[in-house]
Design a protein around this motif. Sequence first.
Motif, mmCIF file in Angstrom:
data_model
loop_
_atom_site.group_PDB
_atom_site.id
_atom_site.type_symbol
_atom_site.label_atom_id
_atom_site.label_comp_id
_atom_site.label_asym_id
_atom_site.label_seq_id
_atom_site.Cartn_x
_atom_site.Cartn_y
_atom_site.Cartn_z
ATOM 1 N N GLY A 1 0.801 -1.224 0.000
ATOM 2 C CA GLY A 1 0.000 0.000 0.000
ATOM 3 C C GLY A 1 0.834 1.275 0.000
ATOM 4 O O GLY A 1 0.300 2.362 -0.160
ATOM 5 N N GLN A 2 2.142 1.123 0.181
ATOM 6 C CA GLN A 2 3.038 2.284 0.168
ATOM 7 C C GLN A 2 3.670 2.437 -1.219
ATOM 8 O O GLN A 2 3.619 1.523 -2.038
ATOM 9 N N SER A 3 4.292 3.592 -1.433
ATOM 10 C CA SER A 3 4.945 3.832 -2.726
ATOM 11 C C SER A 3 6.396 3.347 -2.701
ATOM 12 O O SER A 3 6.971 3.116 -1.640
ATOM 13 N N VAL A 4 6.954 3.239 -3.894
ATOM 14 C CA VAL A 4 8.376 2.913 -4.029
ATOM 15 C C VAL A 4 9.221 3.967 -3.306
ATOM 16 O O VAL A 4 10.222 3.644 -2.656
ATOM 17 N N ALA A 5 8.810 5.221 -3.403
ATOM 18 C CA ALA A 5 9.545 6.308 -2.741
ATOM 19 C C ALA A 5 9.641 6.071 -1.233
ATOM 20 O O ALA A 5 10.676 6.342 -0.610
ATOM 21 N N HIS A 6 8.571 5.540 -0.661
ATOM 22 C CA HIS A 6 8.576 5.239 0.775
ATOM 23 C C HIS A 6 9.632 4.185 1.096
ATOM 24 O O HIS A 6 10.403 4.330 2.046
ATOM 25 N N VAL A 7 9.667 3.134 0.297
ATOM 26 C CA VAL A 7 10.656 2.065 0.509
ATOM 27 C C VAL A 7 12.064 2.638 0.406
ATOM 28 O O VAL A 7 12.949 2.317 1.200
ATOM 29 N N LYS A 8 12.247 3.525 -0.559
ATOM 30 C CA LYS A 8 13.559 4.143 -0.740
ATOM 31 C C LYS A 8 13.972 4.918 0.521
ATOM 32 O O LYS A 8 15.104 4.794 0.976
#
Lengths: 77, 155
Positions: A25-32
Amino acid sequence: MVNVLLFAQFQEAAGRETVEIEAAGQSVAHVKSVLKENYNLQDLDQAMTSINEEYVDMDTILNDGDTVAFIPPVSGG
Amino acid sequence: MSNFQITEKFISIEDVVHKVIRPEAGAINTFIGTVRELTDGKRTLYLTYEAYASMAEKMMARIGTEIEEKWPDAKVAITHRVGRLEISDVAVVLAVSTPHRADAYEASRYAIERIKQMVPIWKKEHWDTGEEWIGNQQGTKAYALGSKTKEDLHG
């Protein structure tokens, strides 16, 4: 859970090949940003990202079970 | 045997060429990438190549598809090696067959340029003085997100 793959300089900097993150549910940017914070990966802005082996944008939303890879500048050939 | 492969073993040029031989073709162009000793005055001792193998094979297959769209009668095979490679070792072999030679020349050039842009393979240089992962595709900056469009990536 999302499985994150690290290669080349990222793998060396983090000292590991994979990271499991709770990021459905989160974005790739969050993982980054999580990786930058926790694994000494300041150069991630130079990377491209793939989800399940397809290149994606930073705003792509992750599903449970996805495999994310941060792809450093490539140098094959 | 797939036409698009990552391997840890020595690449047989003959094997890659054989994958594209067919009666319709009158021309086969190959590109062979080898390990260079001197780069900008620095002496390379050896290289290490690493790949996101499954995605790399998928992206090489995509390059094959792009080529078939641009040159409808073309057939492509690409093998890239990973692991430790010594000076003059063969790192990549690609072959393109077409009915007529002009297309084979153009398509083989296209294939290697695309490999250097978007196939997830990395090269580490080892020198006397140290080692470094190289990101040398056209405009490394292109890999900063946002500067490459989806169209660039997906052809």
